[in-house]
Every structure is written in structure tokens, then in C-alpha cells.
Scaffold this motif. Structure first.
Motif, PDB file in Angstrom:
ATOM      1  N   LEU A 192       2.647   6.275   1.582  1.00  0.00           N
ATOM      2  CA  LEU A 192       1.496   5.410   1.840  1.00  0.00           C
ATOM      3  C   LEU A 192       1.346   4.337   0.771  1.00  0.00           C
ATOM      4  O   LEU A 192       1.034   3.178   1.083  1.00  0.00           O
ATOM      5  CB  LEU A 192       0.225   6.239   1.959  1.00  0.00           C
ATOM      6  N   VAL A 193       1.574   4.695  -0.482  1.00  0.00           N
ATOM      7  CA  VAL A 193       1.514   3.693  -1.551  1.00  0.00           C
ATOM      8  C   VAL A 193       2.577   2.619  -1.305  1.00  0.00           C
ATOM      9  O   VAL A 193       2.284   1.431  -1.395  1.00  0.00           O
ATOM     10  CB  VAL A 193       1.683   4.344  -2.942  1.00  0.00           C
ATOM     11  N   GLU A 194       3.781   3.010  -0.961  1.00  0.00           N
ATOM     12  CA  GLU A 194       4.851   2.052  -0.690  1.00  0.00           C
ATOM     13  C   GLU A 194       4.494   1.157   0.503  1.00  0.00           C
ATOM     14  O   GLU A 194       4.712  -0.046   0.472  1.00  0.00           O
ATOM     15  CB  GLU A 194       6.169   2.777  -0.417  1.00  0.00           C
ATOM     16  N   ARG A 195       3.926   1.756   1.541  1.00  0.00           N
ATOM     17  CA  ARG A 195       3.510   0.982   2.718  1.00  0.00           C
ATOM     18  C   ARG A 195       2.468  -0.062   2.322  1.00  0.00           C
ATOM     19  O   ARG A 195       2.559  -1.223   2.720  1.00  0.00           O
ATOM     20  CB  ARG A 195       2.951   1.917   3.782  1.00  0.00           C
ATOM     21  N   ILE A 196       1.484   0.349   1.550  1.00  0.00           N
ATOM     22  CA  ILE A 196       0.412  -0.554   1.125  1.00  0.00           C
ATOM     23  C   ILE A 196       0.964  -1.679   0.259  1.00  0.00           C
ATOM     24  O   ILE A 196       0.683  -2.857   0.483  1.00  0.00           O
ATOM     25  CB  ILE A 196      -0.692   0.236   0.399  1.00  0.00           C
ATOM     26  N   ILE A 197       1.759  -1.326  -0.735  1.00  0.00           N
ATOM     27  CA  ILE A 197       2.331  -2.334  -1.646  1.00  0.00           C
ATOM     28  C   ILE A 197       3.223  -3.306  -0.866  1.00  0.00           C
ATOM     29  O   ILE A 197       3.159  -4.518  -1.080  1.00  0.00           O
ATOM     30  CB  ILE A 197       3.111  -1.658  -2.794  1.00  0.00           C
ATOM     31  N   THR A 198       4.029  -2.793   0.033  1.00  0.00           N
ATOM     32  CA  THR A 198       4.917  -3.636   0.840  1.00  0.00           C
ATOM     33  C   THR A 198       4.118  -4.647   1.650  1.00  0.00           C
ATOM     34  O   THR A 198       4.463  -5.834   1.701  1.00  0.00           O
ATOM     35  CB  THR A 198       5.783  -2.768   1.772  1.00  0.00           C
ATOM     36  N   ARG A 199       3.043  -4.196   2.268  1.00  0.00           N
ATOM     37  CA  ARG A 199       2.216  -5.097   3.093  1.00  0.00           C
ATOM     38  C   ARG A 199       1.521  -6.141   2.227  1.00  0.00           C
ATOM     39  O   ARG A 199       1.404  -7.297   2.612  1.00  0.00           O
ATOM     40  CB  ARG A 199       1.206  -4.289   3.887  1.00  0.00           C
TER      41      ARG A 199
END
Length: 100
Positions: A34-41
Motif C-alpha cells: 500500500l505504501v508503494e501504491r500510494i508513493i507511485t501514484r
């Protein structure tokens, strides 16, 4: 150190166009995904941290997620001190809806 994501984890990170639910066993990497998803977006300019709703099962998990996002943003800002996008996201982080 870069994470080696499983196929399912990559699906969750890269999914676009709808809300997602990440459900898996303890210790399986849900928070990291989820952290990676958020940072990517955020870095793609798709979203700002204060416009996302992130819901977890415990207050501790929500606090950990907020902390991890802050750590990633801080590290990236140290690497790119003139990056206004990162600076703005770090400023918005306390207002982010990361909750139970």
C-alpha cells in the motif's frame, strides 16, 4: 533496497481506475504494498496524499502506514531537495485520511 514484488502485489500496486482492497495474512507485505501504491501514484502526479482514503484494521497499522509514507517522502526529498511535489506531499501528510 528495492522490494521484489510478487505478481499479486504488483497487481495491487499498479491497479488503476477503481478502488482496491488488499487483504492477506499477517506479515505478507500489505503495508509495504500500500505504501508503494500510494508513493507511485503521488510521484506520477495522479493523486495527492490528502485526496486518498486509506483504511486499516487498527490504529497501530494506520500510524505505521503514515510513518512509512513519511519516511519514503523524506528520503526522496533528501535525494531531490528542490522537488516541490515531494515537499507538498510531506506537508499534506498530517491531513491524510489514513485511518481505521
Amino acid at each position: 533496497m528495492a522490494n521484489k514484488w510478487t505478481e499479486r502485489q504488483l497487481e495491487a500496486i499498479e491497479a488503476r481506475g477503481s478502488d482496491i482492497l488488499v487483504s492477506a495474512a499477517a506479515g505478507s507485505g500489505k503495508t509495504a504494498v500500500l505504501v508503494e501504491r500510494i508513493i507511485t501514484r503521488i510521484l506520477a502526479g495522479e493523486q495527492t496524499i490528502d485526496r486518498l482514503l486509506v483504511v486499516t484494521f487498527t490504529k497501530a497499522a494506520a500510524a505505521e502506514m503514515r510513518q512509512r509514507i513519511g519516511e519514503v517522502l523524506t528520503k526522496r526529498l533528501e535525494e531531490e531537495p528542490d522537488n516541490e511535489l515531494l515537499s507538498r506531499q510531506l506537508t499534506l501528510l498530517p491531513r491524510a485520511s489514513i485511518t481505521t
